[in-house]
Design an enzyme around this catalytic site. Structure first.
Site, PDB file in Angstrom:
ATOM      1  N   ASP A  13       0.850  -1.199   0.000  1.00  0.00           N
ATOM      2  CA  ASP A  13       0.000   0.000   0.000  1.00  0.00           C
ATOM      3  C   ASP A  13       0.886   1.249   0.000  1.00  0.00           C
ATOM      4  O   ASP A  13       0.842   2.075   0.916  1.00  0.00           O
ATOM      5  CB  ASP A  13      -0.952   0.002   1.213  1.00  0.00           C
ATOM      6  N   ASP A  18       6.759   1.167   1.909  1.00  0.00           N
ATOM      7  CA  ASP A  18       6.442   0.186   0.855  1.00  0.00           C
ATOM      8  C   ASP A  18       7.298   0.456  -0.387  1.00  0.00           C
ATOM      9  O   ASP A  18       7.777  -0.466  -1.046  1.00  0.00           O
ATOM     10  CB  ASP A  18       4.977   0.290   0.437  1.00  0.00           C
ATOM     11  N   ASN A  40      -2.505   2.827   3.327  1.00  0.00           N
ATOM     12  CA  ASN A  40      -2.021   4.165   3.701  1.00  0.00           C
ATOM     13  C   ASN A  40      -2.859   5.268   3.051  1.00  0.00           C
ATOM     14  O   ASN A  40      -3.095   6.311   3.649  1.00  0.00           O
ATOM     15  CB  ASN A  40      -0.561   4.335   3.273  1.00  0.00           C
ATOM     16  N   THR A 124       2.967  -5.981   2.840  1.00  0.00           N
ATOM     17  CA  THR A 124       3.415  -4.821   3.631  1.00  0.00           C
ATOM     18  C   THR A 124       2.292  -3.798   3.822  1.00  0.00           C
ATOM     19  O   THR A 124       2.548  -2.636   4.143  1.00  0.00           O
ATOM     20  CB  THR A 124       4.620  -4.135   2.957  1.00  0.00           C
ATOM     21  N   PHE A 165      -1.024  -0.512  12.432  1.00  0.00           N
ATOM     22  CA  PHE A 165      -1.903  -0.010  11.378  1.00  0.00           C
ATOM     23  C   PHE A 165      -2.354  -1.110  10.412  1.00  0.00           C
ATOM     24  O   PHE A 165      -3.558  -1.233  10.140  1.00  0.00           O
ATOM     25  CB  PHE A 165      -1.177   1.106  10.611  1.00  0.00           C
ATOM     26  N   ASN A 166      -1.431  -1.878   9.842  1.00  0.00           N
ATOM     27  CA  ASN A 166      -1.816  -2.866   8.820  1.00  0.00           C
ATOM     28  C   ASN A 166      -2.835  -3.870   9.356  1.00  0.00           C
ATOM     29  O   ASN A 166      -3.757  -4.276   8.649  1.00  0.00           O
ATOM     30  CB  ASN A 166      -0.584  -3.618   8.298  1.00  0.00           C
ATOM     31  N   HIS A 240       9.798   0.103   8.241  1.00  0.00           N
ATOM     32  CA  HIS A 240       9.006  -1.108   8.511  1.00  0.00           C
ATOM     33  C   HIS A 240       9.054  -2.115   7.354  1.00  0.00           C
ATOM     34  O   HIS A 240       9.496  -3.240   7.524  1.00  0.00           O
ATOM     35  CB  HIS A 240       7.527  -0.743   8.719  1.00  0.00           C
ATOM     36  N   ASP A 241       8.579  -1.715   6.189  1.00  0.00           N
ATOM     37  CA  ASP A 241       8.204  -2.681   5.150  1.00  0.00           C
ATOM     38  C   ASP A 241       9.361  -3.452   4.517  1.00  0.00           C
ATOM     39  O   ASP A 241       9.224  -4.659   4.269  1.00  0.00           O
ATOM     40  CB  ASP A 241       7.373  -1.982   4.063  1.00  0.00           C
TER      41      ASP A 241
HETATM   42  O1  RIB Z   1       2.472   0.311  10.799  1.00  0.00           O
HETATM   43  C1  RIB Z   1       3.348   0.470   9.708  1.00  0.00           C
HETATM   44  C2  RIB Z   1       2.752  -0.097   8.462  1.00  0.00           C
HETATM   45  O2  RIB Z   1       1.562   0.597   8.125  1.00  0.00           O
HETATM   46  C3  RIB Z   1       3.669   0.063   7.241  1.00  0.00           C
HETATM   47  O3  RIB Z   1       3.425  -0.992   6.357  1.00  0.00           O
HETATM   48  C4  RIB Z   1       3.214   1.356   6.645  1.00  0.00           C
HETATM   49  O4  RIB Z   1       3.490   1.436   5.239  1.00  0.00           O
HETATM   50  C5  RIB Z   1       1.732   1.271   6.869  1.00  0.00           C
HETATM   51  O5  RIB Z   1       1.185   0.476   5.831  1.00  0.00           O
HETATM   52 CA    CA Z   2       2.805  -0.465   4.046  1.00  0.00          CA
END
Ligand code: RIB
Ligand code: CA
Length: 312
Positions: A13, A18, A40, A124, A165-166, A240-241
């Site tokens: 996303d 990403d 996102n 991701t 979040f994801n 993160h990703d």
């Molecule tokens: O919490 C971080 C994640 O949420 C990452 O994948 C960021 O790109 C959002 O998608």
């Molecule tokens: Ca992401």
């Protein structure tokens, strides 16, 4: 252990991190295709941003459009981190291609069936597409090499104190994935927060030279400033990703432990939480997750710098 070059479908996303995951996947894996999901930012923008990264990186990886919304939950986005476009910061290319299809699920199912036991799904973003693929083709659970996700956190979240979040965007989809029985590698916030990309790291990336390194440094400048504004005051965003990709291509960067992890669906304050059983007592539930617990951040930064430099 040497790096491997696994066959990967990247479901994402974009999203700044990403975008870097796309660069790392194309540099170190056999990237069969990119599938996009709402996360996102809304799906038209995550798709546009994936196409933009294909253009910036000069890739021939196809982009397939996935789900425009979670399975059950109301949509939730993160413009407060990624900006209105989802990739705020540098100017994006104007001459974008078109998606290869608007059937990400069909692409995933066909690609995995064509290479039994070989293909990894790297996710991701929210897990909507992954859950739909597993439900559409139950044989995928046996045919996938595995699923590597950026998602969740043990024991903390970011979108809420409990939920990352994801996972929070689509907890029902995450529950399908965590209960699927497929080999599952989890890069949660507990490991991704060990890899903040601050001014020094961004200077290293810029110094690598080249158009792509400069573009990615511009992305990370915006991303770091957003994290400073929203979270810590420190201009550094956790990368993160890309970790969900590196877990497959460079496993030597990580420490991993088996864990039994469930997704909370109904908690008033804990919906979307990934709850790991770390009591260390005998489980009546076998571990379902390979939980990444540590990253060699310095080595990962060196790898990222050298990877971006190869794009010129
Ligand atoms: O919490 C971080 C994640 O949420 C990452 O994948 C960021 O790109 C959002 O998608
Ligand atoms: Ca992401």
């Amino acid at each position: 252990m040497n790096a491997t070059r696994p066959a990967v479908i990247l479901d994402c996303d974009p999203g700044h991190d990403d975008a870097l995951a796309i660069a790392v996947a194309a540099g170190h894996a056999e990237l069969l295709g990119i599938t996009t999901v709402a996360g996102n930012v809304p799906l038209p923008l995550t798709t546009r941003n994936a196409l933009a990264m294909v253009r910036v990186l000069g890739l021939d990886a196809p982009v397939h459009v996935g789900s425009p919304r979670p399975l059950v939950a109301e949509p939730r986005t993160a413009e407060f981190i990624h900006g209105a476009s989802g990739l705020d910061g540098p100017e994006l290319p104007a001459d974008l291609g078109e998606p290869a299809s608007r059937d990400a699920i069909g692409f995933i199912v066909d690609a995995v069936r064509a290479r039994p036991g070989e293909v990894w799904l790297v996710a991701t973003g929210p897990l909507t597409n992954v859950a739909l693929a597993l439900r559409t083709a139950p044989d995928l659970a046996e045919l996938l090499a595995g699923i590597s996700i950026m998602g969740g956190g043990v024991p903390f979240g970011n979108a809420t104190p409990a939920a990352e979040f994801n996972i929070l965007v689509d907890p029902e989809a995450a529950d399908v994935v965590f209960r699927s029985g497929v080999r599952l590698i989890m890069a949660g916030l507990n490991v991704t927060h060990q890899w903040p990309i601050g001014p020094d790291e961004r200077a290293r990336i810029r110094a690598a030279g080249g158009r792509v390194a400069g573009f990615c440094a511009d992305l990370l400048d915006f991303y770091g400033a957003a994290y400073a504004r929203v979270f810590s005051g420190v201009p550094a965003g956790p990368l993160h990703d890309p970790i969900a990709v590196l877990a497959l291509t460079h496993p030597q960067l990580f420490e991993v432990e088996p864990a039994h992890v469930v997704v909370e669906l109904t908690g008033t304050h804990t919906r979307g939480m990934t709850l790991a059983d770390l009591r260390g007592v005998r489980h009546d539930e076998a571990p379902n997750v390979e939980l990444l617990t540590r990253i060699d951040a310095a080595a990962a930064t060196e790898l990222l710098v050298s990877t971006l430099a190869t794009y010129g």
